[in-house]
Scaffold this motif. Structure first.
Motif, PDB file in Angstrom:
ATOM      1  N   LYS A   1       0.737  -1.145   0.042  1.00  0.00           N
ATOM      2  CA  LYS A   1      -0.098  -0.133   0.020  1.00  0.00           C
ATOM      3  C   LYS A   1       0.974   1.292   0.065  1.00  0.00           C
ATOM      4  O   LYS A   1       1.787   1.323   0.804  1.00  0.00           O
ATOM      5  N   ASP A   2       0.556   2.301  -0.878  1.00  0.00           N
ATOM      6  CA  ASP A   2       1.193   3.454  -0.970  1.00  0.00           C
ATOM      7  C   ASP A   2       0.318   4.564  -0.594  1.00  0.00           C
ATOM      8  O   ASP A   2      -0.491   4.789  -1.315  1.00  0.00           O
ATOM      9  N   GLU A   3       0.425   4.949   0.671  1.00  0.00           N
ATOM     10  CA  GLU A   3      -0.159   6.209   1.076  1.00  0.00           C
ATOM     11  C   GLU A   3      -0.364   7.352   0.465  1.00  0.00           C
ATOM     12  O   GLU A   3      -1.263   8.177   0.523  1.00  0.00           O
ATOM     13  N   LYS A   4       0.641   7.594  -0.205  1.00  0.00           N
ATOM     14  CA  LYS A   4       0.694   8.902  -1.042  1.00  0.00           C
ATOM     15  C   LYS A   4       0.087   8.733  -2.490  1.00  0.00           C
ATOM     16  O   LYS A   4       0.026   9.816  -3.281  1.00  0.00           O
ATOM     17  N   LEU A   5      -0.245   7.579  -2.902  1.00  0.00           N
ATOM     18  CA  LEU A   5      -1.094   7.117  -4.212  1.00  0.00           C
ATOM     19  C   LEU A   5      -2.723   6.932  -3.841  1.00  0.00           C
ATOM     20  O   LEU A   5      -3.083   6.000  -4.486  1.00  0.00           O
ATOM     21  N   LYS A   6      -3.255   7.725  -3.064  1.00  0.00           N
ATOM     22  CA  LYS A   6      -4.746   7.569  -2.962  1.00  0.00           C
ATOM     23  C   LYS A   6      -5.442   8.766  -3.621  1.00  0.00           C
ATOM     24  O   LYS A   6      -4.716   9.797  -3.987  1.00  0.00           O
ATOM     25  N   TRP A   7      -6.731   8.591  -4.159  1.00  0.00           N
ATOM     26  CA  TRP A   7      -7.455   9.492  -4.593  1.00  0.00           C
ATOM     27  C   TRP A   7      -8.867   9.276  -4.540  1.00  0.00           C
ATOM     28  O   TRP A   7      -9.340   8.169  -4.436  1.00  0.00           O
ATOM     29  N   LYS A   8      -9.676  10.356  -4.776  1.00  0.00           N
ATOM     30  CA  LYS A   8     -11.157  10.055  -4.719  1.00  0.00           C
ATOM     31  C   LYS A   8     -11.649   9.980  -6.136  1.00  0.00           C
ATOM     32  O   LYS A   8     -11.338  10.666  -7.088  1.00  0.00           O
ATOM     33  N   GLU A   9     -12.471   8.697  -6.055  1.00  0.00           N
ATOM     34  CA  GLU A   9     -12.634   8.222  -7.838  1.00  0.00           C
ATOM     35  C   GLU A   9     -13.719   9.269  -8.085  1.00  0.00           C
ATOM     36  O   GLU A   9     -13.597   9.364  -9.546  1.00  0.00           O
ATOM     37  N   SER A  10     -14.484   9.954  -7.653  1.00  0.00           N
ATOM     38  CA  SER A  10     -15.560  10.704  -8.081  1.00  0.00           C
ATOM     39  C   SER A  10     -14.888  11.996  -8.682  1.00  0.00           C
ATOM     40  O   SER A  10     -15.353  12.517  -9.511  1.00  0.00           O
ATOM     41  N   ASP A  11     -13.607  12.480  -8.228  1.00  0.00           N
ATOM     42  CA  ASP A  11     -12.896  13.615  -8.722  1.00  0.00           C
ATOM     43  C   ASP A  11     -12.349  13.144 -10.023  1.00  0.00           C
ATOM     44  O   ASP A  11     -11.964  14.281 -10.994  1.00  0.00           O
ATOM     45  N   TYR A  12     -12.328  12.078 -10.382  1.00  0.00           N
ATOM     46  CA  TYR A  12     -11.512  11.397 -11.799  1.00  0.00           C
ATOM     47  C   TYR A  12     -12.534  10.754 -12.492  1.00  0.00           C
ATOM     48  O   TYR A  12     -11.802   9.768 -13.087  1.00  0.00           O
ATOM     49  N   GLY A  13     -13.898  11.071 -12.720  1.00  0.00           N
ATOM     50  CA  GLY A  13     -14.780  10.292 -13.489  1.00  0.00           C
ATOM     51  C   GLY A  13     -15.023   8.944 -13.171  1.00  0.00           C
ATOM     52  O   GLY A  13     -15.194   8.033 -14.023  1.00  0.00           O
ATOM     53  N   GLY A  14     -14.675   8.590 -11.769  1.00  0.00           N
ATOM     54  CA  GLY A  14     -15.005   7.235 -11.476  1.00  0.00           C
ATOM     55  C   GLY A  14     -13.857   6.301 -11.749  1.00  0.00           C
ATOM     56  O   GLY A  14     -14.043   5.144 -11.782  1.00  0.00           O
ATOM     57  N   LEU A  15     -12.579   6.620 -11.951  1.00  0.00           N
ATOM     58  CA  LEU A  15     -11.244   5.966 -12.152  1.00  0.00           C
ATOM     59  C   LEU A  15     -10.785   5.441 -11.029  1.00  0.00           C
ATOM     60  O   LEU A  15     -10.716   5.983  -9.761  1.00  0.00           O
TER      61      LEU A  15
END
Length: 424
Positions: A87-101
């Protein structure tokens, strides 16, 4: 005037582009492009993606596609791929901010990776065992990396039972710079899977397992973790049964047959010479085929070496036997030997038949050896002389035959002991 018009036109163009809502950028930016740009801005791929007091859990699973074993160099090679997850804590994102990616592919050189290397590697470099492949990054920060691998590790060979030997080889893997409180190395599922695409013609992998170890090195208080992949390889030896074992049986039978040839037969020397030549040929083959720096000498080599000693002694015994039986003896054998040969011992060895046939054979031989003498008035005189010498030579023939028979029994016992000692 010209400068004024040029400046006015340039301002009009710029203002028109900023006002037009339908204008397109020079390149088409996708959500993946935007996500990778946002994730990798200021990202340091050399820094472990967690706080220094937190632990990064890395799970591994090795899939083997092909194996090789270089006996001359004692090097075990394994081809396949290593599935590692962390797990890389620095590579998280919110899916809704990027078109559900939900996931994105990144090159292995773009992000941090655990430095999993071989502790028992046989190559000079430590970083060329993994092929270039992309990592799959999930929105939760979970990363899956499955690069193709080529591991080369040292393997301690025990050739004592060659060509029916079984070898135990290992791949010892761990973090090169991080201790157990920084990287927690875990085994995923069974840890190792055999999915051989091409079978090795000489070796068969019968067992594969993975074991996790934790060690402490004084004076460091932190544990150091490693995963050991164990492989059991059995040599495929159908050909060796014909090439190695069958000639060994032939050497034994030919050596024993030598003692059943007539005591006067000169073919004993020829047969022993052929045996010695066969054994020396096989010892030369073993010297070229087997590693010279092996820990244990193969039992089959020891057997052929022992057989060469026995054939050499058989050659000496054959020379003695032929000398006793063919040399004209003027002195009778000691009475105690004659008593033993004429008794039960001679009966057990089958010497009675020799004592019956020997006089006629000896008389015929003596008559052939006597030169023609015209001064002798009667041939009966030659027969009488031959008969008087016959019993002495006959006793020596019986003694030579007895030596052959006793040696045959001794050799049978020795070969049985060698077969039991060097059997697998």
């Amino acid at each position: 005037m010209f400068r004024f018009l040029f400046a006015f036109g340039l301002c009009w163009i710029c203002s028109g582009q900023s006002i037009n809502p339908t204008s397109k950028p020079i390149w088409n930016a996708t959500y993946t492009d935007l996500l990778k740009k946002d994730l990798l801005i200021g990202y340091d791929k050399f820094a472990r993606p967690a706080q220094h007091y937190n632990m990064t859990v890395v799970s591994v699973k090795l899939t083997i596609r092909h194996v090789e074993l270089d006996e001359d160099k004692s090097v075990f090679s394994a081809y396949g791929w290593l599935a590692s997850q962390w797990k890389d804590e620095k590579l998280k994102w919110k899916e809704s901010d990027y078109g559900g990616l939900t996931s994105v592919h990144m090159a292995d050189h773009e992000l941090w990776q655990p430095d999993l290397l071989l502790y028992n590697g046989a190559t000079g470099t430590l970083t060329d065992m993994y092929g270039n492949s992309h990592c799959i990054v999930q929105s939760s920060g979970d990363i899956l990396w499955v690069p193709p691998t080529h591991y080369q590790s040292f393997c301690q060979l025990d050739l004592r039972l060659w060509p029916f030997d079984t070898q135990e080889c290992t791949i010892l893997m761990g973090s090169w710079t991080h201790h157990g409180e920084q990287i927690d190395l875990q085994i995923n599922d069974k840890g190792v899977e055999l999915d051989l695409s091409t079978e090795n013609n000489q070796w068969e992998v019968t067992k594969a397992s993975a074991t996790r170890h934790q060690k402490y090195y004084i004076p460091n208080p932190e544990p150091y973790l490693d995963v050991t992949f164990n492989f059991t390889l059995v040599r495929r030896s159908p050909m060796y049964k014909t090439v190695v074992i069958t000639p060994a049986v032939g050497v034994i039978l030919m050596t024993l047959a030598n003692f059943w040839l007539p005591a006067q037969s000169g073919e004993k020397i020829l047969l022993n010479g052929v045996n010695a030549l066969i054994i020396v040929t096989f010892l030369t083959y073993f010297a070229q085929r087997l590693p010279s720096m092996a820990i244990h000498t193969p039992l089959v080599v020891l057997f052929y070496s022992s057989a060469l000693y026995m054939v050499s002694f058989s050659m000496i015994i054959s020379v003695i036997v032929i000398n006793l039986s063919k040399t004209k003896q003027a002195q009778a054998i000691p009475w105690y030997l004659k008593r033993v040969l004429d008794g039960c011992f001679g009966t057990v060895l089958g010497l009675k038949r020799i004592s019956v046939l020997a006089p006629k054979q000896q008389i015929a031989e003596e008559l052939r050896d006597q030169p023609f003498d015209e001064h002798v008035t009667s041939d009966d005189h030659h027969i009488i002389q031959s008969c008087s010498k016959g019993p002495i030579q006959q006793d020596y023939i019986i003694l030579a035959t007895a030596i052959d028979r006793v040696t045959f029994l001794i050799y049978c016992f020795v070969f049985i002991v060698l077969a039991i000692t060097y059997s697998v």
